[in-house]
Design a protein around this motif. Structure first.
Motif, PDB file in Angstrom:
ATOM      1  N   LYS A   1      29.403  65.221  57.595  1.00 51.22           N
ATOM      2  CA  LYS A   1      30.342  64.764  56.586  1.00 51.22           C
ATOM      3  C   LYS A   1      29.559  64.154  55.434  1.00 51.22           C
ATOM      4  N   CYS A   2      29.964  64.450  54.216  1.00 50.83           N
ATOM      5  CA  CYS A   2      29.257  63.887  53.063  1.00 50.83           C
ATOM      6  C   CYS A   2      29.458  62.369  53.019  1.00 50.83           C
ATOM      7  N   ALA A   3      28.539  61.688  52.362  1.00 46.25           N
ATOM      8  CA  ALA A   3      28.604  60.232  52.205  1.00 46.25           C
ATOM      9  C   ALA A   3      28.221  59.884  50.777  1.00 46.25           C
ATOM     10  N   VAL A   4      29.005  59.050  50.134  1.00 46.18           N
ATOM     11  CA  VAL A   4      28.732  58.693  48.745  1.00 46.18           C
ATOM     12  C   VAL A   4      28.619  57.181  48.583  1.00 46.18           C
ATOM     13  N   SER A   5      27.821  56.793  47.617  1.00 46.45           N
ATOM     14  CA  SER A   5      27.738  55.398  47.223  1.00 46.45           C
ATOM     15  C   SER A   5      28.835  55.141  46.196  1.00 46.45           C
ATOM     16  N   ASP A   6      29.829  54.374  46.598  1.00 49.99           N
ATOM     17  CA  ASP A   6      30.967  53.991  45.752  1.00 49.99           C
ATOM     18  C   ASP A   6      30.727  52.536  45.386  1.00 49.99           C
ATOM     19  N   HIS A   7      29.966  52.333  44.325  1.00 49.84           N
ATOM     20  CA  HIS A   7      29.339  51.029  44.105  1.00 49.84           C
ATOM     21  C   HIS A   7      30.160  50.112  43.204  1.00 49.84           C
ATOM     22  N   PRO A   8      30.421  48.877  43.646  1.00 43.36           N
ATOM     23  CA  PRO A   8      31.180  47.927  42.835  1.00 43.36           C
ATOM     24  C   PRO A   8      30.433  47.562  41.562  1.00 43.36           C
ATOM     25  N   ASP A   9      31.153  47.584  40.438  1.00 42.71           N
ATOM     26  CA  ASP A   9      30.501  47.352  39.144  1.00 42.71           C
ATOM     27  C   ASP A   9      30.972  46.062  38.483  1.00 42.71           C
ATOM     28  N   ILE A  10      32.274  45.838  38.452  1.00 45.01           N
ATOM     29  CA  ILE A  10      32.785  44.678  37.718  1.00 45.01           C
ATOM     30  C   ILE A  10      34.060  44.145  38.365  1.00 45.01           C
ATOM     31  N   GLY A  11      34.190  42.827  38.348  1.00 43.91           N
ATOM     32  CA  GLY A  11      35.409  42.165  38.794  1.00 43.91           C
ATOM     33  C   GLY A  11      35.755  41.074  37.785  1.00 43.91           C
ATOM     34  N   PHE A  12      36.875  40.392  38.011  1.00 41.10           N
ATOM     35  CA  PHE A  12      37.266  39.297  37.120  1.00 41.10           C
ATOM     36  C   PHE A  12      37.747  38.108  37.938  1.00 41.10           C
ATOM     37  N   GLY A  13      37.248  36.923  37.567  1.00 38.99           N
ATOM     38  CA  GLY A  13      37.589  35.711  38.291  1.00 38.99           C
ATOM     39  C   GLY A  13      38.272  34.693  37.406  1.00 38.99           C
ATOM     40  N   LEU A  14      38.705  33.614  38.029  1.00 38.32           N
ATOM     41  CA  LEU A  14      39.428  32.545  37.339  1.00 38.32           C
ATOM     42  C   LEU A  14      38.532  31.328  37.175  1.00 38.32           C
ATOM     43  N   ASN A  15      38.324  30.923  35.942  1.00 34.46           N
ATOM     44  CA  ASN A  15      37.597  29.690  35.637  1.00 34.46           C
ATOM     45  C   ASN A  15      38.329  28.525  36.311  1.00 34.46           C
ATOM     46  N   ALA A  16      37.649  27.860  37.205  1.00 39.21           N
ATOM     47  CA  ALA A  16      38.287  26.786  37.971  1.00 39.21           C
ATOM     48  C   ALA A  16      38.800  25.666  37.081  1.00 39.21           C
ATOM     49  N   LYS A  17      38.238  25.540  35.874  1.00 32.23           N
ATOM     50  CA  LYS A  17      38.655  24.471  34.961  1.00 32.23           C
ATOM     51  C   LYS A  17      39.542  24.975  33.831  1.00 32.23           C
ATOM     52  N   SER A  18      40.026  26.201  33.948  1.00 35.70           N
ATOM     53  CA  SER A  18      40.935  26.726  32.941  1.00 35.70           C
ATOM     54  C   SER A  18      42.187  25.860  32.854  1.00 35.70           C
ATOM     55  N   LYS A  19      42.653  25.638  31.631  1.00 36.05           N
ATOM     56  CA  LYS A  19      43.877  24.865  31.422  1.00 36.05           C
ATOM     57  C   LYS A  19      45.110  25.764  31.473  1.00 36.05           C
ATOM     58  N   ASN A  20      44.867  27.059  31.714  1.00 39.50           N
ATOM     59  CA  ASN A  20      45.968  28.028  31.720  1.00 39.50           C
ATOM     60  C   ASN A  20      45.998  28.790  33.047  1.00 39.50           C
ATOM     61  N   GLN A  21      45.990  28.047  34.142  1.00 40.21           N
ATOM     62  CA  GLN A  21      45.867  28.639  35.464  1.00 40.21           C
ATOM     63  C   GLN A  21      46.987  29.631  35.771  1.00 40.21           C
ATOM     64  N   ALA A  22      48.219  29.265  35.497  1.00 36.38           N
ATOM     65  CA  ALA A  22      49.354  30.128  35.836  1.00 36.38           C
ATOM     66  C   ALA A  22      49.296  31.437  35.056  1.00 36.38           C
ATOM     67  N   ALA A  23      49.036  31.347  33.757  1.00 35.46           N
ATOM     68  CA  ALA A  23      48.948  32.559  32.926  1.00 35.46           C
ATOM     69  C   ALA A  23      47.771  33.421  33.356  1.00 35.46           C
ATOM     70  N   ALA A  24      46.667  32.784  33.698  1.00 35.69           N
ATOM     71  CA  ALA A  24      45.482  33.523  34.128  1.00 35.69           C
ATOM     72  C   ALA A  24      45.762  34.301  35.411  1.00 35.69           C
ATOM     73  N   LYS A  25      46.531  33.713  36.315  1.00 34.85           N
ATOM     74  CA  LYS A  25      46.861  34.408  37.564  1.00 34.85           C
ATOM     75  C   LYS A  25      47.809  35.577  37.311  1.00 34.85           C
ATOM     76  N   VAL A  26      48.672  35.447  36.340  1.00 35.83           N
ATOM     77  CA  VAL A  26      49.520  36.581  35.951  1.00 35.83           C
ATOM     78  C   VAL A  26      48.638  37.746  35.499  1.00 35.83           C
ATOM     79  N   PHE A  27      47.645  37.430  34.678  1.00 32.06           N
ATOM     80  CA  PHE A  27      46.748  38.465  34.180  1.00 32.06           C
ATOM     81  C   PHE A  27      45.944  39.091  35.324  1.00 32.06           C
ATOM     82  N   LEU A  28      45.427  38.272  36.224  1.00 27.87           N
ATOM     83  CA  LEU A  28      44.627  38.791  37.335  1.00 27.87           C
ATOM     84  C   LEU A  28      45.477  39.657  38.261  1.00 27.87           C
ATOM     85  N   ASN A  29      46.733  39.282  38.469  1.00 27.47           N
ATOM     86  CA  ASN A  29      47.632  40.127  39.256  1.00 27.47           C
ATOM     87  C   ASN A  29      47.867  41.465  38.579  1.00 27.47           C
ATOM     88  N   TRP A  30      47.948  41.453  37.272  1.00 27.26           N
ATOM     89  CA  TRP A  30      48.133  42.700  36.522  1.00 27.26           C
ATOM     90  C   TRP A  30      46.914  43.608  36.692  1.00 27.26           C
TER      91      TRP A  30
END
Length: 421
Positions: A292-321
Protein backbone atom coordinates in the motif's frame (compact mmCIF):
# COMPACT_ATOMS: atom_id res chain seq x y z
CA UNK A 1 -23.12 15.55 29.06
CA UNK A 2 -19.81 17.40 29.17
CA UNK A 3 -19.58 17.42 25.35
CA UNK A 4 -23.22 18.54 25.09
CA UNK A 5 -22.46 21.40 27.43
CA UNK A 6 -19.46 22.46 25.37
CA UNK A 7 -21.51 22.31 22.18
CA UNK A 8 -24.35 24.34 23.70
CA UNK A 9 -21.90 26.98 24.90
CA UNK A 10 -20.30 27.10 21.47
CA UNK A 11 -23.68 27.53 19.75
CA UNK A 12 -24.65 30.33 22.11
CA UNK A 13 -21.38 32.07 21.38
CA UNK A 14 -21.92 31.74 17.64
CA UNK A 15 -25.48 33.08 17.89
CA UNK A 16 -24.30 36.07 19.87
CA UNK A 17 -21.98 37.10 17.10
CA UNK A 18 -24.32 36.23 14.25
CA UNK A 19 -26.95 38.83 15.09
CA UNK A 20 -24.51 41.73 14.99
CA UNK A 21 -24.00 44.55 17.45
CA UNK A 22 -23.75 48.32 17.46
CA UNK A 23 -19.97 48.25 17.69
CA UNK A 24 -17.70 45.91 15.78
CA UNK A 25 -15.05 43.85 17.53
CA UNK A 26 -11.71 43.97 15.74
CA UNK A 27 -9.52 40.86 15.59
CA UNK A 28 -5.90 40.95 14.44
CA UNK A 29 -4.18 37.88 13.01
CA UNK A 30 -0.41 37.47 13.34
CA UNK A 31 1.12 35.28 10.60
CA UNK A 32 4.39 34.56 8.77
CA UNK A 33 2.52 33.84 5.53
CA UNK A 34 2.95 37.23 3.86
CA UNK A 35 2.62 35.53 0.46
CA UNK A 36 -1.10 34.90 0.95
CA UNK A 37 -2.08 38.36 2.22
CA UNK A 38 -4.24 38.92 -0.87
CA UNK A 39 -6.13 35.66 -0.27
CA UNK A 40 -6.98 36.65 3.29
CA UNK A 41 -7.84 40.21 2.34
CA UNK A 42 -9.93 39.47 -0.76
CA UNK A 43 -11.45 36.04 -0.10
CA UNK A 44 -11.27 34.62 3.42
CA UNK A 45 -11.90 37.67 5.60
CA UNK A 46 -14.81 39.00 3.49
CA UNK A 47 -16.51 35.58 3.72
CA UNK A 48 -16.10 35.49 7.49
CA UNK A 49 -17.29 39.09 7.97
CA UNK A 50 -20.33 38.43 5.80
CA UNK A 51 -21.32 35.62 8.17
CA UNK A 52 -20.31 37.54 11.32
CA UNK A 53 -20.81 41.24 10.55
CA UNK A 54 -20.12 42.27 14.14
CA UNK A 55 -16.47 41.16 13.84
CA UNK A 56 -13.84 42.93 11.75
CA UNK A 57 -10.63 41.00 10.99
CA UNK A 58 -7.20 42.42 10.13
CA UNK A 59 -4.51 40.13 8.71
CA UNK A 60 -1.08 41.39 9.82
CA UNK A 61 1.81 39.27 8.44
CA UNK A 62 5.51 39.42 9.28
CA UNK A 63 8.36 38.23 7.06
CA UNK A 64 8.76 34.44 7.52
CA UNK A 65 12.38 34.63 8.71
CA UNK A 66 11.49 37.25 11.33
CA UNK A 67 8.16 35.88 12.50
CA UNK A 68 9.19 33.70 15.46
CA UNK A 69 11.21 36.44 17.12
CA UNK A 70 8.73 39.21 16.33
CA UNK A 71 5.62 37.41 17.53
CA UNK A 72 7.33 36.25 20.73
CA UNK A 73 8.43 39.82 21.46
CA UNK A 74 4.90 41.08 20.85
CA UNK A 75 3.43 38.42 23.12
CA UNK A 76 5.91 39.29 25.86
CA UNK A 77 5.15 42.98 25.46
CA UNK A 78 1.38 42.53 25.37
CA UNK A 79 1.05 43.97 21.84
CA UNK A 80 0.39 40.77 19.86
CA UNK A 81 -2.77 40.21 17.87
CA UNK A 82 -5.71 38.11 19.01
CA UNK A 83 -5.06 35.18 16.67
CA UNK A 84 -1.55 33.73 16.36
CA UNK A 85 -0.45 31.67 13.35
CA UNK A 86 1.23 28.54 14.69
CA UNK A 87 4.18 26.77 13.16
CA UNK A 88 4.06 23.01 13.75
CA UNK A 89 5.53 21.37 16.85
CA UNK A 90 8.18 22.94 19.07
CA UNK A 91 8.00 26.64 18.17
CA UNK A 92 4.31 26.80 19.04
CA UNK A 93 4.61 24.39 21.96
CA UNK A 94 7.14 26.78 23.50
CA UNK A 95 4.58 29.60 23.23
CA UNK A 96 1.94 27.46 24.92
CA UNK A 97 4.31 26.39 27.70
CA UNK A 98 5.11 30.08 28.27
CA UNK A 99 1.35 30.65 28.70
CA UNK A 100 1.09 32.85 25.60
CA UNK A 101 -1.41 30.53 23.89
CA UNK A 102 -4.65 29.18 25.37
CA UNK A 103 -5.84 25.59 25.44
CA UNK A 104 -8.45 24.99 22.75
CA UNK A 105 -9.73 21.68 24.12
CA UNK A 106 -13.18 23.16 24.76
CA UNK A 107 -13.49 24.74 21.30
CA UNK A 108 -16.45 23.11 19.56
CA UNK A 109 -14.67 22.92 16.20
CA UNK A 110 -11.86 20.73 17.54
CA UNK A 111 -14.14 17.70 17.07
CA UNK A 112 -13.38 18.03 13.35
CA UNK A 113 -9.74 16.96 13.70
CA UNK A 114 -8.09 13.57 14.13
CA UNK A 115 -5.45 12.86 16.74
CA UNK A 116 -2.76 12.80 14.04
CA UNK A 117 -3.92 16.17 12.70
CA UNK A 118 -3.75 17.69 16.19
CA UNK A 119 -0.32 16.19 17.00
CA UNK A 120 1.64 19.13 15.61
CA UNK A 121 -0.11 21.54 17.97
CA UNK A 122 -0.57 19.45 21.09
CA UNK A 123 1.43 18.88 24.26
CA UNK A 124 3.80 15.92 24.35
CA UNK A 125 1.23 13.81 26.21
CA UNK A 126 -1.43 14.66 23.62
CA UNK A 127 -3.88 15.89 26.25
CA UNK A 128 -3.98 19.57 25.30
CA UNK A 129 -4.30 21.13 21.83
CA UNK A 130 -3.49 24.83 21.59
CA UNK A 131 -3.88 25.66 17.87
CA UNK A 132 -6.53 24.82 15.29
CA UNK A 133 -4.86 22.59 12.66
CA UNK A 134 -5.46 24.55 9.47
CA UNK A 135 -3.50 23.27 6.49
CA UNK A 136 -1.14 20.48 5.49
CA UNK A 137 0.97 19.76 2.44
CA UNK A 138 1.28 16.35 0.79
CA UNK A 139 4.45 14.86 -0.70
CA UNK A 140 4.66 13.17 -4.07
CA UNK A 141 5.94 13.64 -7.61
CA UNK A 142 4.95 16.09 -10.33
CA UNK A 143 5.71 15.31 -13.95
CA UNK A 144 5.55 16.90 -17.39
CA UNK A 145 2.88 15.00 -19.28
CA UNK A 146 4.26 15.94 -22.70
CA UNK A 147 7.76 14.68 -21.89
CA UNK A 148 6.51 11.40 -20.44
CA UNK A 149 4.45 10.90 -23.58
CA UNK A 150 7.63 11.17 -25.68
CA UNK A 151 9.03 8.05 -24.00
CA UNK A 152 5.59 6.40 -23.81
CA UNK A 153 5.98 6.44 -20.04
CA UNK A 154 3.26 5.83 -17.47
CA UNK A 155 2.95 6.69 -13.80
CA UNK A 156 5.10 4.25 -11.77
CA UNK A 157 3.68 2.44 -8.77
CA UNK A 158 6.81 0.63 -7.55
CA UNK A 159 10.49 1.54 -7.25
CA UNK A 160 11.30 -0.91 -10.04
CA UNK A 161 8.86 0.84 -12.37
CA UNK A 162 10.20 4.25 -11.28
CA UNK A 163 13.82 3.38 -12.09
CA UNK A 164 12.75 1.80 -15.39
CA UNK A 165 10.98 5.03 -16.33
CA UNK A 166 14.03 7.12 -15.42
CA UNK A 167 16.19 4.83 -17.58
CA UNK A 168 13.89 5.34 -20.56
CA UNK A 169 14.06 9.11 -20.14
CA UNK A 170 17.84 9.04 -19.72
CA UNK A 171 18.29 7.04 -22.95
CA UNK A 172 16.47 9.75 -24.87
CA UNK A 173 19.20 12.18 -23.72
CA UNK A 174 17.18 15.33 -24.47
CA UNK A 175 15.83 16.37 -21.05
CA UNK A 176 16.56 15.76 -17.37
CA UNK A 177 14.93 12.62 -15.95
CA UNK A 178 14.69 13.83 -12.33
CA UNK A 179 14.88 17.52 -11.41
CA UNK A 180 16.30 18.20 -7.95
CA UNK A 181 19.36 20.05 -6.69
CA UNK A 182 21.44 19.52 -3.57
CA UNK A 183 22.90 22.99 -2.99
CA UNK A 184 20.31 24.02 -0.41
CA UNK A 185 20.32 20.55 1.17
CA UNK A 186 16.79 20.70 2.55
CA UNK A 187 15.24 19.52 -0.74
CA UNK A 188 17.31 16.33 -0.60
CA UNK A 189 15.68 15.42 2.70
CA UNK A 190 12.24 17.00 2.35
CA UNK A 191 11.52 16.17 -1.30
CA UNK A 192 13.75 13.11 -1.40
CA UNK A 193 14.21 11.08 1.78
CA UNK A 194 10.99 12.16 3.53
CA UNK A 195 9.05 11.81 0.28
CA UNK A 196 9.80 8.16 -0.50
CA UNK A 197 10.71 7.09 3.04
CA UNK A 198 7.30 6.27 4.57
CA UNK A 199 6.74 3.28 2.30
CA UNK A 200 10.09 1.80 3.41
CA UNK A 201 9.77 2.40 7.17
CA UNK A 202 6.11 1.56 7.49
CA UNK A 203 4.56 5.01 7.59
CA UNK A 204 3.31 6.08 11.03
CA UNK A 205 4.44 2.84 12.68
CA UNK A 206 8.05 3.53 11.71
CA UNK A 207 7.92 7.19 12.73
CA UNK A 208 6.58 6.29 16.15
CA UNK A 209 9.28 3.62 16.39
CA UNK A 210 11.92 6.34 16.34
CA UNK A 211 10.13 8.08 19.21
CA UNK A 212 9.91 4.99 21.41
CA UNK A 213 13.30 3.53 20.47
CA UNK A 214 12.10 0.44 18.62
CA UNK A 215 13.35 1.75 15.25
CA UNK A 216 16.66 3.35 14.25
CA UNK A 217 17.82 5.38 11.28
CA UNK A 218 20.58 2.89 10.46
CA UNK A 219 18.39 -0.21 10.43
CA UNK A 220 15.42 -1.57 8.54
CA UNK A 221 13.23 0.79 6.55
CA UNK A 222 15.03 3.99 7.52
CA UNK A 223 18.30 2.63 6.12
CA UNK A 224 16.49 1.25 3.07
CA UNK A 225 15.12 4.73 2.35
CA UNK A 226 18.69 6.10 2.17
CA UNK A 227 19.58 3.23 -0.16
CA UNK A 228 16.59 4.02 -2.38
CA UNK A 229 17.55 7.71 -2.41
CA UNK A 230 21.07 6.83 -3.61
CA UNK A 231 19.54 5.14 -6.65
CA UNK A 232 18.33 8.56 -7.87
CA UNK A 233 21.85 9.91 -8.50
CA UNK A 234 22.41 8.64 -12.08
CA UNK A 235 19.27 10.44 -13.25
CA UNK A 236 19.90 13.94 -11.89
CA UNK A 237 20.78 16.77 -14.24
CA UNK A 238 24.29 17.93 -15.04
CA UNK A 239 25.62 20.16 -12.25
CA UNK A 240 22.76 19.27 -9.89
CA UNK A 241 25.13 19.81 -6.95
CA UNK A 242 25.05 23.56 -7.63
CA UNK A 243 21.29 23.83 -8.16
CA UNK A 244 19.34 25.79 -5.54
CA UNK A 245 15.61 25.30 -5.03
CA UNK A 246 14.55 28.17 -7.36
CA UNK A 247 16.90 26.81 -10.05
CA UNK A 248 15.15 23.43 -9.99
CA UNK A 249 11.75 25.11 -10.12
CA UNK A 250 12.81 27.11 -13.17
CA UNK A 251 14.20 24.07 -14.98
CA UNK A 252 11.01 22.10 -14.50
CA UNK A 253 8.73 25.05 -15.30
CA UNK A 254 10.64 25.62 -18.56
CA UNK A 255 10.01 22.04 -19.64
CA UNK A 256 13.62 20.93 -19.32
CA UNK A 257 12.93 18.05 -16.93
CA UNK A 258 10.43 15.21 -16.84
CA UNK A 259 9.85 14.40 -13.15
CA UNK A 260 10.04 16.70 -10.15
CA UNK A 261 10.14 15.26 -6.58
CA UNK A 262 7.71 17.60 -4.98
CA UNK A 263 5.24 18.64 -2.45
CA UNK A 264 1.75 19.90 -3.17
CA UNK A 265 3.01 23.36 -2.18
CA UNK A 266 4.63 23.65 -5.62
CA UNK A 267 1.38 23.29 -7.59
CA UNK A 268 0.45 26.97 -7.43
CA UNK A 269 4.07 27.94 -8.12
CA UNK A 270 4.15 26.06 -11.42
CA UNK A 271 0.67 27.23 -12.37
CA UNK A 272 1.96 30.80 -12.08
CA UNK A 273 5.38 30.21 -13.64
CA UNK A 274 4.10 28.41 -16.74
CA UNK A 275 0.31 28.13 -17.17
CA UNK A 276 0.83 26.05 -20.33
CA UNK A 277 2.80 23.34 -18.51
CA UNK A 278 0.77 20.11 -18.56
CA UNK A 279 1.24 18.79 -15.05
CA UNK A 280 0.66 15.27 -13.87
CA UNK A 281 1.18 13.78 -10.41
CA UNK A 282 1.76 10.40 -8.82
CA UNK A 283 2.20 9.37 -5.18
CA UNK A 284 5.48 8.09 -3.73
CA UNK A 285 6.19 4.69 -5.21
CA UNK A 286 6.20 1.57 -3.07
CA UNK A 287 9.29 -0.51 -2.29
CA UNK A 288 7.75 -3.52 -4.01
CA UNK A 289 4.61 -4.64 -5.79
CA UNK A 290 1.54 -5.28 -3.67
CA UNK A 291 2.38 -2.76 -0.96
CA UNK A 292 0.00 0.00 0.00
CA UNK A 293 1.34 3.45 -0.83
CA UNK A 294 2.30 5.77 2.03
CA UNK A 295 2.47 9.55 1.87
CA UNK A 296 3.79 12.29 4.10
CA UNK A 297 0.76 14.48 4.84
CA UNK A 298 2.68 17.13 6.69
CA UNK A 299 1.15 19.78 8.98
CA UNK A 300 2.07 23.28 7.82
CA UNK A 301 0.07 25.92 9.68
CA UNK A 302 -2.42 26.28 12.51
CA UNK A 303 -3.97 29.19 14.41
CA UNK A 304 -4.09 29.75 18.15
CA UNK A 305 -5.64 32.14 20.64
CA UNK A 306 -3.51 34.78 22.36
CA UNK A 307 -4.11 34.03 26.03
CA UNK A 308 -4.14 37.77 26.77
CA UNK A 309 -6.47 38.76 23.95
CA UNK A 310 -9.18 41.18 25.07
CA UNK A 311 -11.51 39.69 22.45
CA UNK A 312 -11.66 36.06 23.57
CA UNK A 313 -15.26 35.36 22.55
CA UNK A 314 -14.88 36.86 19.06
CA UNK A 315 -11.56 35.07 18.59
CA UNK A 316 -13.19 31.73 19.38
CA UNK A 317 -15.91 32.43 16.83
CA UNK A 318 -13.19 32.95 14.25
CA UNK A 319 -11.27 29.82 15.27
CA UNK A 320 -14.47 27.75 15.05
CA UNK A 321 -15.01 29.11 11.56
CA UNK A 322 -11.50 27.97 10.61
CA UNK A 323 -12.50 24.45 11.67
CA UNK A 324 -15.56 24.34 9.41
CA UNK A 325 -16.45 23.48 5.85
CA UNK A 326 -16.91 27.04 4.53
CA UNK A 327 -13.31 27.96 5.34
CA UNK A 328 -12.05 24.61 4.02
CA UNK A 329 -13.76 25.11 0.66
CA UNK A 330 -12.47 28.66 0.26
CA UNK A 331 -8.91 27.99 1.45
CA UNK A 332 -8.35 24.81 -0.55
CA UNK A 333 -9.19 26.58 -3.80
CA UNK A 334 -7.60 29.93 -3.06
CA UNK A 335 -4.29 28.20 -2.30
CA UNK A 336 -4.24 24.89 -4.22
CA UNK A 337 -1.82 22.42 -2.71
CA UNK A 338 -2.39 23.55 0.88
CA UNK A 339 -5.08 21.25 2.22
CA UNK A 340 -7.42 21.91 5.16
CA UNK A 341 -6.96 19.34 7.90
CA UNK A 342 -10.53 19.30 9.20
CA UNK A 343 -12.60 16.21 8.50
CA UNK A 344 -15.28 18.23 6.71
CA UNK A 345 -16.58 18.15 3.16
CA UNK A 346 -14.93 20.38 0.58
CA UNK A 347 -14.16 20.14 -3.13
CA UNK A 348 -10.82 21.07 -4.69
CA UNK A 349 -11.14 22.47 -8.19
CA UNK A 350 -7.52 22.20 -9.34
CA UNK A 351 -7.20 18.68 -10.80
CA UNK A 352 -3.59 18.17 -9.67
CA UNK A 353 -4.36 19.38 -6.15
CA UNK A 354 -7.34 17.02 -6.15
CA UNK A 355 -5.05 14.18 -7.21
CA UNK A 356 -2.73 14.84 -4.25
CA UNK A 357 -5.74 15.07 -1.92
CA UNK A 358 -7.12 11.74 -3.15
CA UNK A 359 -4.05 9.97 -1.75
CA UNK A 360 -5.36 10.54 1.78
CA UNK A 361 -7.98 7.90 0.97
CA UNK A 362 -5.84 5.46 -1.02
CA UNK A 363 -2.54 5.61 0.91
CA UNK A 364 -1.37 5.38 4.51
CA UNK A 365 -0.46 8.79 5.92
CA UNK A 366 2.20 10.05 8.30
CA UNK A 367 4.37 13.16 8.54
CA UNK A 368 8.09 13.91 8.39
CA UNK A 369 10.03 11.71 10.79
CA UNK A 370 12.19 14.45 12.30
CA UNK A 371 9.52 16.95 13.32
CA UNK A 372 8.00 15.59 16.52
CA UNK A 373 10.45 15.65 19.46
CA UNK A 374 13.49 14.55 17.43
CA UNK A 375 14.59 18.04 16.37
CA UNK A 376 14.17 19.61 19.78
CA UNK A 377 17.92 19.54 20.40
CA UNK A 378 19.87 22.49 18.95
CA UNK A 379 23.11 20.69 18.12
CA UNK A 380 23.05 18.03 16.89
CA UNK A 381 19.65 18.58 15.31
CA UNK A 382 17.86 15.70 13.60
CA UNK A 383 16.27 17.79 10.85
CA UNK A 384 19.57 19.46 9.95
CA UNK A 385 21.36 16.10 10.06
CA UNK A 386 18.88 14.66 7.57
CA UNK A 387 19.42 17.64 5.25
CA UNK A 388 23.17 17.06 5.37
CA UNK A 389 23.08 13.27 5.09
CA UNK A 390 20.49 13.15 2.30
CA UNK A 391 22.35 15.67 0.15
CA UNK A 392 25.66 13.86 0.69
CA UNK A 393 24.04 10.58 -0.38
CA UNK A 394 22.80 12.18 -3.60
CA UNK A 395 26.22 13.78 -4.12
CA UNK A 396 27.94 10.43 -3.65
CA UNK A 397 29.97 11.77 -0.71
CA UNK A 398 28.38 9.38 1.80
CA UNK A 399 27.18 5.83 1.32
CA UNK A 400 23.63 5.17 2.53
CA UNK A 401 25.02 3.26 5.53
CA UNK A 402 27.42 6.09 6.41
CA UNK A 403 24.60 8.60 6.19
CA UNK A 404 22.28 6.47 8.32
CA UNK A 405 24.99 5.85 10.94
CA UNK A 406 25.74 9.59 11.09
CA UNK A 407 22.10 10.54 11.68
CA UNK A 408 21.54 7.74 14.19
CA UNK A 409 24.72 8.45 16.19
CA UNK A 410 23.79 12.11 16.59
CA UNK A 411 20.21 11.32 17.59
CA UNK A 412 21.35 8.70 20.12
CA UNK A 413 23.75 11.22 21.67
CA UNK A 414 20.88 13.14 23.29
CA UNK A 415 17.47 11.50 22.69
CA UNK A 416 16.90 9.15 25.62
CA UNK A 417 14.82 6.42 23.87
CA UNK A 418 17.62 6.05 21.29
CA UNK A 419 20.61 6.03 23.65
CA UNK A 420 22.66 2.88 23.34
CA UNK A 421 20.91 1.90 20.09
Amino acid sequence: MKNLGRLTAGLCMLMAFSVGSAQKTQLTIESWRNDDLKIWRDTLIPAFEKRYPSIHVVFSPTAPTEYNAVVEAKLKGGTAGDIIACRPFDASLALYNAKYLSSLNSLAGMKNFTKVAKAAWSTDDGKTTFCVPTAAVIHGFLYNQDLLALVKGSEPKTEKEFISLLEAIKRRNSFIPLVIGTKDQWESATMGYQNIGPTYWGSEKGRLGLLNGTAQYNKGGFLEAFQALARWTPYLGQGYQSLAYPDSQNLFAQGRGAIYPAGSWDIATFRNMNPKLKLGAFPPYTAKAGQKCAVSDHPDIGFGLNAKSKNQAAAKVFLNWLAGDEFAQLYANALPGFFPMATVNYKVNDPIAQEFLSWRKSCDTTFRSSYQLLSRNANPNNENDLWNASSQVLNGKMTPKQAADFVQKNLASWFTPQKGK
